[in-house]
Design an enzyme around this catalytic site. Sequence first.
Site, mmCIF file in Angstrom:
data_model
loop_
_atom_site.group_PDB
_atom_site.id
_atom_site.type_symbol
_atom_site.label_atom_id
_atom_site.label_comp_id
_atom_site.label_asym_id
_atom_site.label_seq_id
_atom_site.Cartn_x
_atom_site.Cartn_y
_atom_site.Cartn_z
ATOM 1 N N TYR A 157 0.794 -1.233 0.000
ATOM 2 C CA TYR A 157 0.000 0.000 0.000
ATOM 3 C C TYR A 157 0.825 1.281 0.000
ATOM 4 O O TYR A 157 0.405 2.310 -0.512
ATOM 5 C CB TYR A 157 -0.934 -0.010 1.211
ATOM 6 C CG TYR A 157 -1.986 1.071 1.197
ATOM 7 C CD1 TYR A 157 -3.212 0.858 0.596
ATOM 8 C CD2 TYR A 157 -1.747 2.302 1.798
ATOM 9 C CE1 TYR A 157 -4.179 1.845 0.582
ATOM 10 C CE2 TYR A 157 -2.705 3.291 1.785
ATOM 11 C CZ TYR A 157 -3.921 3.059 1.178
ATOM 12 O OH TYR A 157 -4.875 4.038 1.174
ATOM 13 N N LYS A 208 -2.314 -14.166 2.407
ATOM 14 C CA LYS A 208 -2.300 -14.850 1.108
ATOM 15 C C LYS A 208 -0.976 -15.610 1.020
ATOM 16 O O LYS A 208 -0.260 -15.545 0.009
ATOM 17 C CB LYS A 208 -2.450 -13.815 -0.024
ATOM 18 C CG LYS A 208 -2.663 -14.386 -1.400
ATOM 19 C CD LYS A 208 -4.073 -14.895 -1.631
ATOM 20 C CE LYS A 208 -4.198 -15.545 -2.989
ATOM 21 N NZ LYS A 208 -5.537 -16.146 -3.220
ATOM 22 N N ASP A 215 -9.048 -13.990 -0.091
ATOM 23 C CA ASP A 215 -10.188 -14.057 -1.028
ATOM 24 C C ASP A 215 -11.366 -14.791 -0.390
ATOM 25 O O ASP A 215 -12.516 -14.345 -0.481
ATOM 26 C CB ASP A 215 -9.795 -14.659 -2.385
ATOM 27 C CG ASP A 215 -8.749 -15.744 -2.296
ATOM 28 O OD1 ASP A 215 -8.264 -16.023 -1.185
ATOM 29 O OD2 ASP A 215 -8.425 -16.341 -3.336
ATOM 30 N N ASP A 250 -7.027 -2.352 3.836
ATOM 31 C CA ASP A 250 -7.677 -1.224 3.168
ATOM 32 C C ASP A 250 -8.947 -1.714 2.486
ATOM 33 O O ASP A 250 -10.030 -1.143 2.648
ATOM 34 C CB ASP A 250 -6.696 -0.638 2.134
ATOM 35 C CG ASP A 250 -7.316 0.465 1.310
ATOM 36 O OD1 ASP A 250 -7.941 1.358 1.905
ATOM 37 O OD2 ASP A 250 -7.187 0.427 0.070
HETATM 38 MG MG MG Z 1 -9.290 3.032 1.750
#
Ligand code: MG
Length: 335
Positions: free
Chosen positions: A125, A174, A207, A231
């Site tokens: 991110y 993951k 997922d 996020d």
């Molecule tokens: Mg956001």
Amino acid sequence: MTQTITVIRGDGIGPEIMDATLHVLDAMQLGLKYEYADAGLVALERHGELLPAATMDSIRHNRIALKSPLTTPVGEGFSSINVELRKRFDLYANVRPAKSFPNTKSRFPSGVDLITVRENTEGAYIGEGQSLSEDGETAMLTQKITRRGSERIVRYAFELARRTGRKKVTVVHKANILKSTSGLFLKTARAVAAEYPDIQCNEMIVDNCCMQLVMKPEQFDIIVTTNLFGDIISDLCAGLVGGLGLAPGANIGTDAAIFEAVHGSAPDIAGKGVANPCALLLGAAQMLDHLGLPEKATKLRVAIIATLEAKDSLTPDLGGEGNTMGFAKAIASRV
Ligand code: MG
Ligand code: NAI
């Protein structure tokens, strides 16, 4: 003792929802003192900088800030002022509760009560090592995960569970595919979890977690995960309970903490007086918890719920015809 907090009124709907929020906090007579500081577009216009030194000093000094959304102008300075603030104060824990509230337009009017604990300082991110080859054909990004970063966020999640009487922490990853980065996060999480035998811990691949959240959100209590997954998941969770107008977030570090709404400056409704102040108000409730005033935080949340239940002066996003300050006054009358 009087507590001084840094107040950033922000851009777009920011000043409107901040005035509404402070109106409610004032009605609670908490003895808080406000030190106003500029950031974002307003700061760029007034001081020629998105994040003036005076604002940084104020947060450093008070250690607590209540912040409205900031607009990051396209092509100016940092990629995001919020990411920059998190980096500069090492606000490593992003804590985002999602809870069912009455009279929202939610698919889950009851049964959701979970907290996403998102690592806030590393991973994909933050955009480290971004590059594009000269021919424009290949883009790259570095994804760095550290044992220290993973350890402190997972520990934060387990300590939060203990402190708030929550029973379960779900580690979302993951690691089956991202064997190095997500693998290190998962391995570190398992080691930390072993120190908390009183808290149930399970693991879920990201997922599958998204599907499970939509099908059976009631199975989640605390979710702990890396930055980008957090996020995305926290917005998904906001959607489960009725949208961004009800989603608060805390950015917590060792030396400072910034409390905010998850949503942005909503330029489409700015200046119209119709923004829902609840997300920032719920952020203020997180701030009261952080300040060691849990009974005040509860009082504020109870007043918000009672106002929603009474459908008193609700803003248009909740199906009402009220305005920002009217809604705040309705909440203030119940604190
Ligand atoms: Mg956001
Ligand atoms: P946004 O969250 O501002 O708006 C998305 C949609 O939700 C809009 O239709 C808006 O009207 C609605 N909305 C948001 N908050 C609301 C509220 N309190 N009451 C009623 N409706 C509400 O997202 P958008 O449009 O993508 O971003 C606008 C600006 O905000 C951008 O400059 C972005 O960089 C910034 N931003 C800042 C954040 C922060 O400071 N924490 C977080 C997200 C975006």
